[in-house]
Design an enzyme around this catalytic site. Structure first.
Site, short mmCIF file in Angstrom:
data_model
loop_
_atom_site.label_atom_id
_atom_site.label_comp_id
_atom_site.label_asym_id
_atom_site.label_seq_id
_atom_site.Cartn_x
_atom_site.Cartn_y
_atom_site.Cartn_z
N HIS A 66 0.83 -1.20 0.00
CA HIS A 66 0.00 0.00 0.00
C HIS A 66 0.86 1.25 0.00
O HIS A 66 1.92 1.30 0.64
CB HIS A 66 -0.96 0.01 1.20
CG HIS A 66 -0.29 -0.04 2.55
ND1 HIS A 66 0.08 1.09 3.25
CD2 HIS A 66 0.08 -1.09 3.33
CE1 HIS A 66 0.61 0.75 4.41
NE2 HIS A 66 0.64 -0.57 4.48
N ASP A 68 -0.58 4.26 0.85
CA ASP A 68 -1.10 5.19 1.85
C ASP A 68 -0.40 5.01 3.18
O ASP A 68 0.09 3.93 3.51
CB ASP A 68 -2.62 5.04 2.01
CG ASP A 68 -3.04 3.64 2.45
OD1 ASP A 68 -2.46 2.66 1.95
OD2 ASP A 68 -3.96 3.52 3.28
N ASP A 99 6.47 1.49 7.06
CA ASP A 99 5.11 1.02 6.77
C ASP A 99 4.46 1.87 5.69
O ASP A 99 3.74 2.79 6.01
CB ASP A 99 4.28 1.05 8.06
CG ASP A 99 2.95 0.35 7.95
OD1 ASP A 99 2.73 -0.37 6.95
OD2 ASP A 99 2.12 0.52 8.85
N GLU A 133 -5.13 0.68 2.57
CA GLU A 133 -4.84 -0.32 3.60
C GLU A 133 -4.96 0.27 5.00
O GLU A 133 -5.41 -0.40 5.93
CB GLU A 133 -3.45 -0.91 3.38
CG GLU A 133 -3.21 -2.23 4.08
CD GLU A 133 -2.71 -2.10 5.52
OE1 GLU A 133 -2.69 -3.12 6.23
OE2 GLU A 133 -2.34 -0.98 5.93
N GLU A 134 -4.51 1.52 5.17
CA GLU A 134 -4.52 2.15 6.49
C GLU A 134 -5.88 2.75 6.83
O GLU A 134 -6.07 3.25 7.93
CB GLU A 134 -3.44 3.24 6.56
CG GLU A 134 -2.02 2.75 6.36
CD GLU A 134 -1.50 1.91 7.51
OE1 GLU A 134 -2.28 1.54 8.40
OE2 GLU A 134 -0.29 1.62 7.51
N GLU A 162 4.48 -5.84 4.38
CA GLU A 162 4.29 -5.29 5.73
C GLU A 162 5.55 -5.46 6.57
O GLU A 162 6.28 -6.45 6.42
CB GLU A 162 3.11 -5.98 6.42
CG GLU A 162 1.76 -5.62 5.86
CD GLU A 162 1.38 -4.17 6.10
OE1 GLU A 162 1.92 -3.55 7.05
OE2 GLU A 162 0.55 -3.65 5.35
N HIS A 348 3.77 3.82 12.68
CA HIS A 348 2.67 4.66 13.17
C HIS A 348 3.10 5.63 14.26
O HIS A 348 2.25 6.32 14.83
CB HIS A 348 1.49 3.80 13.66
CG HIS A 348 0.81 3.02 12.59
ND1 HIS A 348 -0.49 2.58 12.69
CD2 HIS A 348 1.24 2.58 11.38
CE1 HIS A 348 -0.83 1.91 11.59
NE2 HIS A 348 0.22 1.90 10.78
#
Length: 375
Positions: A66, A68, A99, A133-134, A162, A348
């Protein structure tokens, strides 16, 4: 600046906060087209996705990921601006470094290297990339997989980028994930004055014993590949905010992370049985985010374990721990799925970063996996 790090810089510099892509996919497709891939843009609602494939024969090895990223939080609290990638003391800083824009860069460069060396490789290589995805994950990978299934285009093996690693790149590979079943439960009572409890019915008091029983329940004992199923309450809300009012309704949000020992229906049935035993007036809105999946040892796992050993010297650990990923949408089609990416310690978080050299190592691992399977 290696090719992988340069591409990672270019991707991180794009402010692709979910579901925005901000040109990341166009950059990837341009690179893939130059390597002989046929690109197909698949937009669903406000979500950009693409499917890119080189070759028409099987087996089909897919790289999934992903573009995003999650919001940055207060940018003033970052040591370096989150969308201005920078290497400091050997570490690459920026939102998405771990990520998972670092993995995307490693995938693209690994495939470019492999195709240059093996232009007539066996089978096919594909990319399945989303910008959802997020976020809600409703218009991303799940929709692309539905499109592929509708035309009987089957993924045989899939590497999801991931961040799977714990201490060093490649030390852990996720060969499965637990299922996730969420719920919002509302328990009805009767609102009233706290001085006259006999004229009211407090749903917090009524629900407390049932919630305690749900929290204490042993749902299963796990198995060789999965830890025991867990039940967690994530939010409780009731009342008007006044201290002298008995609430009329209680809302409880909870989640199961479950193993292959149980089904979605098992969890629902047992939950309702406990709640019914306590005589509650309740309703539940269930939400299944993903079923548990497991990729046992086979061609993909063996090729990946061997590649990691050859490149890093590490004996990788196969794990199903952690949260969910888009692998949950791909595995039900029958594909072998594993997650292999950089160290996940700062995902994150403020000041997200990884060891810069790890991306070069990851590139070499991806390329070796391709050699093991398709050379």
């Amino acid at each position: 600046m290696t090719p992988t790090l340069q591409l990672a810089f270019d991707l991180i510099a794009r402010r692709s906060v979910t579901p925005d892509d901000d040109g990341c996919q166009a950059l990837m497709m341009e690179r893939l087209a130059a390597a002989g891939f046929t690109n197909e843009q698949l937009r669903f609602d406000d979500v950009e996705n693409f499917w890119s494939r080189r070759g028409s024969e099987g087996p089909l090895l897919c790289f999934a990921g992903h573009t995003d990223v999650v919001p940055t939080g207060p940018e003033a609290r970052w040591s370096n601006p989150p969308f201005e990638p920078k290497i400091i003391d050997g570490k690459l800083y920026g939102r998405g470094a771990a990520d998972m824009k670092g993995s995307l860069a490693a995938m693209v460069v690994a495939v470019e290297n492999f195709v240059q060396k093996h232009p007539n490789h066996k089978g096919s290589i594909a990319f399945l990339i989303t910008s959802d995805e997020e976020g809600p994950a409703k218009n991303g990978t799940v929709k692309v997989v539905e499109t592929l299934e509708a035309r009987n285009e089957k993924i045989d093996m899939c590497i999801v980028g991931e961040p799977s690693s714990t201490n060093a790149v490649g030390d852990v590979v996720k060969n499965g994930r637990r299922g996730s079943l969420g719920a919002v439960m509302k328990v009805q009572g009767i609102q009233g004055h706290v001085a006259y409890p006999h004229l009211a019915k407090n749903p917090v008091h009524l629900a407390a014993p049932a919630l305690a029983e749900l929290a204490a329940e042993v749902w299963d004992n796990g198995n060789e590949f999965f830890p025991a199923t867990s039940f967690q309450i994530s939010n409780i809300n009731a009342g008007t905010g006044a201290t002298n009012v008995i609430p009329g309704e209680l809302e409880v949000v909870f989640n199961f992370r479950f193993s292959t020992e149980l089904t979605e229906d098992d969890l629902k049935r047992r939950t309702h049985a406990i709640l019914d035993k306590h005589g509650l007036d309740y309703s539940i809105d269930w939400n299944l985010s993903g079923l548990p999946f497991l990729t046992a040892r086979g061609a993909l796992v063996e090729a990946s374990v061997k590649a990691i050993k050859d490149i890093t010297g590490l004996d990788t650990e196969l794990s199903t721990a952690g949260g969910t990923s888009d692998g949950r949408f791909i595995a039900p089609t029958g594909a072998q799925v594993l997650e292999l990416g950089p160290v996940n310690a700062t995902i994150h978080k403020l000041d997200e970063h990884i060891v810069a050299e790890d991306l070069n190592t990851l590139t070499a691992i991806y390329e070796r996996i391709l050699e093991n399977l398709l050379a």
